[in-house]
Design a protein around this motif. Sequence first.
Motif, PDB file in Angstrom:
ATOM      1  N   GLN A  18       0.816  -1.205   0.000  1.00 40.97           N
ATOM      2  CA  GLN A  18       0.000   0.000   0.000  1.00 40.97           C
ATOM      3  C   GLN A  18       0.854   1.260   0.000  1.00 40.97           C
ATOM      4  N   VAL A  19       1.992   1.234   0.670  1.00 40.71           N
ATOM      5  CA  VAL A  19       2.888   2.392   0.667  1.00 40.71           C
ATOM      6  C   VAL A  19       3.318   2.715  -0.756  1.00 40.71           C
ATOM      7  N   ASN A  20       3.710   1.706  -1.504  1.00 39.40           N
ATOM      8  CA  ASN A  20       4.185   1.916  -2.871  1.00 39.40           C
ATOM      9  C   ASN A  20       3.101   2.522  -3.754  1.00 39.40           C
ATOM     10  N   PHE A  21       1.869   2.042  -3.592  1.00 41.95           N
ATOM     11  CA  PHE A  21       0.797   2.547  -4.447  1.00 41.95           C
ATOM     12  C   PHE A  21       0.327   3.934  -4.013  1.00 41.95           C
ATOM     13  N   PHE A  22       0.457   4.248  -2.742  1.00 48.83           N
ATOM     14  CA  PHE A  22       0.141   5.608  -2.317  1.00 48.83           C
ATOM     15  C   PHE A  22       1.194   6.597  -2.807  1.00 48.83           C
ATOM     16  N   VAL A  23       2.435   6.145  -2.970  1.00 43.18           N
ATOM     17  CA  VAL A  23       3.450   7.007  -3.587  1.00 43.18           C
ATOM     18  C   VAL A  23       3.028   7.340  -5.013  1.00 43.18           C
ATOM     19  N   LEU A  24       2.583   6.323  -5.740  1.00 43.53           N
ATOM     20  CA  LEU A  24       2.144   6.552  -7.116  1.00 43.53           C
ATOM     21  C   LEU A  24       0.909   7.450  -7.167  1.00 43.53           C
ATOM     22  N   LYS A  25       0.042   7.317  -6.176  1.00 41.10           N
ATOM     23  CA  LYS A  25      -1.129   8.198  -6.123  1.00 41.10           C
ATOM     24  C   LYS A  25      -0.696   9.644  -5.891  1.00 41.10           C
ATOM     25  N   GLU A  26       0.254   9.844  -4.973  1.00 44.10           N
ATOM     26  CA  GLU A  26       0.762  11.193  -4.741  1.00 44.10           C
ATOM     27  C   GLU A  26       1.383  11.760  -6.008  1.00 44.10           C
ATOM     28  N   LEU A  27       2.108  10.905  -6.718  1.00 46.76           N
ATOM     29  CA  LEU A  27       2.730  11.330  -7.965  1.00 46.76           C
ATOM     30  C   LEU A  27       1.673  11.707  -8.998  1.00 46.76           C
ATOM     31  N   PHE A  28       0.615  10.908  -9.078  1.00 50.99           N
ATOM     32  CA  PHE A  28      -0.471  11.184 -10.011  1.00 50.99           C
ATOM     33  C   PHE A  28      -1.169  12.502  -9.665  1.00 50.99           C
ATOM     34  N   ASP A  29      -1.418  12.721  -8.380  1.00 54.10           N
ATOM     35  CA  ASP A  29      -2.075  13.964  -7.962  1.00 54.10           C
ATOM     36  C   ASP A  29      -1.221  15.183  -8.312  1.00 54.10           C
ATOM     37  N   THR A  66      -0.905   5.448   4.622  1.00 51.90           N
ATOM     38  CA  THR A  66      -1.044   3.998   4.769  1.00 51.90           C
ATOM     39  C   THR A  66      -1.340   3.625   6.213  1.00 51.90           C
ATOM     40  N   LEU A  67      -0.640   4.239   7.151  1.00 47.42           N
ATOM     41  CA  LEU A  67      -0.864   3.955   8.569  1.00 47.42           C
ATOM     42  C   LEU A  67      -2.275   4.356   8.992  1.00 47.42           C
ATOM     43  N   ASN A 113     -10.076   6.221  -7.226  1.00 46.90           N
ATOM     44  CA  ASN A 113      -8.873   5.842  -6.483  1.00 46.90           C
ATOM     45  C   ASN A 113      -8.699   4.329  -6.370  1.00 46.90           C
ATOM     46  N   SER A 114      -9.590   3.566  -7.018  1.00 54.04           N
ATOM     47  CA  SER A 114      -9.605   2.119  -6.788  1.00 54.04           C
ATOM     48  C   SER A 114      -8.290   1.445  -7.152  1.00 54.04           C
ATOM     49  N   LYS A 115      -7.617   1.922  -8.197  1.00 54.41           N
ATOM     50  CA  LYS A 115      -6.385   1.262  -8.633  1.00 54.41           C
ATOM     51  C   LYS A 115      -5.249   1.445  -7.623  1.00 54.41           C
ATOM     52  N   TYR A 116      -5.427   2.383  -6.684  1.00 50.33           N
ATOM     53  CA  TYR A 116      -4.371   2.648  -5.706  1.00 50.33           C
ATOM     54  C   TYR A 116      -4.620   1.971  -4.354  1.00 50.33           C
ATOM     55  N   ILE A 117      -5.801   1.410  -4.148  1.00 50.48           N
ATOM     56  CA  ILE A 117      -6.149   0.823  -2.853  1.00 50.48           C
ATOM     57  C   ILE A 117      -5.830  -0.673  -2.852  1.00 50.48           C
ATOM     58  N   LYS A 118      -4.901  -1.076  -1.988  1.00 45.67           N
ATOM     59  CA  LYS A 118      -4.502  -2.471  -1.859  1.00 45.67           C
ATOM     60  C   LYS A 118      -4.718  -2.992  -0.443  1.00 45.67           C
ATOM     61  N   LEU A 119      -5.134  -2.137   0.461  1.00 47.48           N
ATOM     62  CA  LEU A 119      -5.294  -2.483   1.874  1.00 47.48           C
ATOM     63  C   LEU A 119      -6.767  -2.380   2.259  1.00 47.48           C
ATOM     64  N   HIS A 120      -7.267  -3.372   3.016  1.00 42.37           N
ATOM     65  CA  HIS A 120      -8.689  -3.418   3.384  1.00 42.37           C
ATOM     66  C   HIS A 120      -9.557  -3.292   2.118  1.00 42.37           C
ATOM     67  N   LYS A 121      -9.202  -4.038   1.072  1.00 36.13           N
ATOM     68  CA  LYS A 121      -9.875  -3.904  -0.231  1.00 36.13           C
ATOM     69  C   LYS A 121     -11.341  -4.321  -0.160  1.00 36.13           C
ATOM     70  N   ALA A 122     -11.656  -5.326   0.662  1.00 36.54           N
ATOM     71  CA  ALA A 122     -13.054  -5.760   0.783  1.00 36.54           C
ATOM     72  C   ALA A 122     -13.918  -4.639   1.347  1.00 36.54           C
ATOM     73  N   LEU A 123     -13.385  -3.897   2.297  1.00 39.45           N
ATOM     74  CA  LEU A 123     -14.117  -2.746   2.856  1.00 39.45           C
ATOM     75  C   LEU A 123     -14.318  -1.691   1.782  1.00 39.45           C
TER      76      LEU A 123
END
Length: 376
Positions: free
Chosen positions: A46-57, A111-112, A141-151
């Motif tokens: 999730q940390v890695n994908f949130f970095v990419l989200k920040e980059l995208f934003d 992520t935390l 934001n779905s492509k960036y969420i890898k944590l608690h995905k069922a929620l």
Amino acid sequence: MHGSKLNQEATITYSQSYSAKIISAFFSQNDGITGQQIISLSPVKQVNFFVLKELFDEWQGEIQKFKSPYFDYENDDVNQALKTLINTLSKNILITKEDFQPLLEKAVTNTLQLLYDPAGYYTQVLMDSDALDKAQELKSNSKYIKLHKALFDDLLIKLGKNTGTKQTIEAAASDYTGYETELAENVALFERTLALEILEKQVAVDELPMPEPLDELEEVLSMDEPKVATPPADTSSSKEINDEFEPIADLQEEEVDEEEDGLSTNVNEQYKEDIRTLNQRYEEKEKEKTVAAVLETQSLSNLKNNININQRYMFVNDLFDGDDQDYEIAMDEVEHCDSFDSSVELLVQNYAKKHDWDMNSDEVKELLKVIFKRFR
């Protein structure tokens, strides 16, 4: 433990210290980081994908700088030229240590927050958004969420029913059953790099550790690079330029190609690391003293009876190509195995090859996790 109270100062300090270690390890051998390297930078996916989200934003803001009242940006030639430029840049990401550090620190903090308090995280995200369609805003934001995905998936469904946002989030969080498992797994991943103590009950403000200076860190971290499953392709037909920059899709398509080229022809060798990692993960969880941890490590008396409906649907459709009978036979065979290793060996030999499993997929890991509990 839903909605655990984070010590905000401890969270920020931890994010700085964790990022410092990761950055020191990586940039001791590299002058810049690429998109492919970001995907496997931290053990916490999730940390890695949130970095990419920040980059995208950040990139969305840069796109707006292209626009000017003096030119026709709706012109087909202009639009196509911009799309080409954007896609080319998205495949040539290169960030220096100084520019990368704030992106990583923010990604760790987010992520935390998502890890410990997913309801609070989504409440903040949606309340800060000006979008009228909250479900569509969250779906982007779905492509960036890898944590608690069922929620996340359940929240999307509930938001589509036009109920109050806060009440909807609370209802989805109340229905979510995977919190403790994902919390324990990701805490263990974080602690492969740095001990994690950021809850109010864990940390005294005057005892917070200070982040180590980047220039003084000499230890290079030894970490396994997590494999990342390819996210679903964006089928949107929108012509907005902002939608064209999707580094996730481009990066992961290349990553999967590289992984497939390097796969061992011996399937058993391919999964040895997965088995080792699962055993380590659950040994760490055994040491925790919470009631949830004790329950998590208890053996299952009957494998099939402890696979819920959603899991069964996922296993049958994603791992057994919709063949219920094959799934039932496989579970019966696993039930009669005398150890976790022998059950994995059985699945690898009789089913993984037959149904062409990707052993790094979430579905396979979920199945192995259930089977692991069978032999505790």
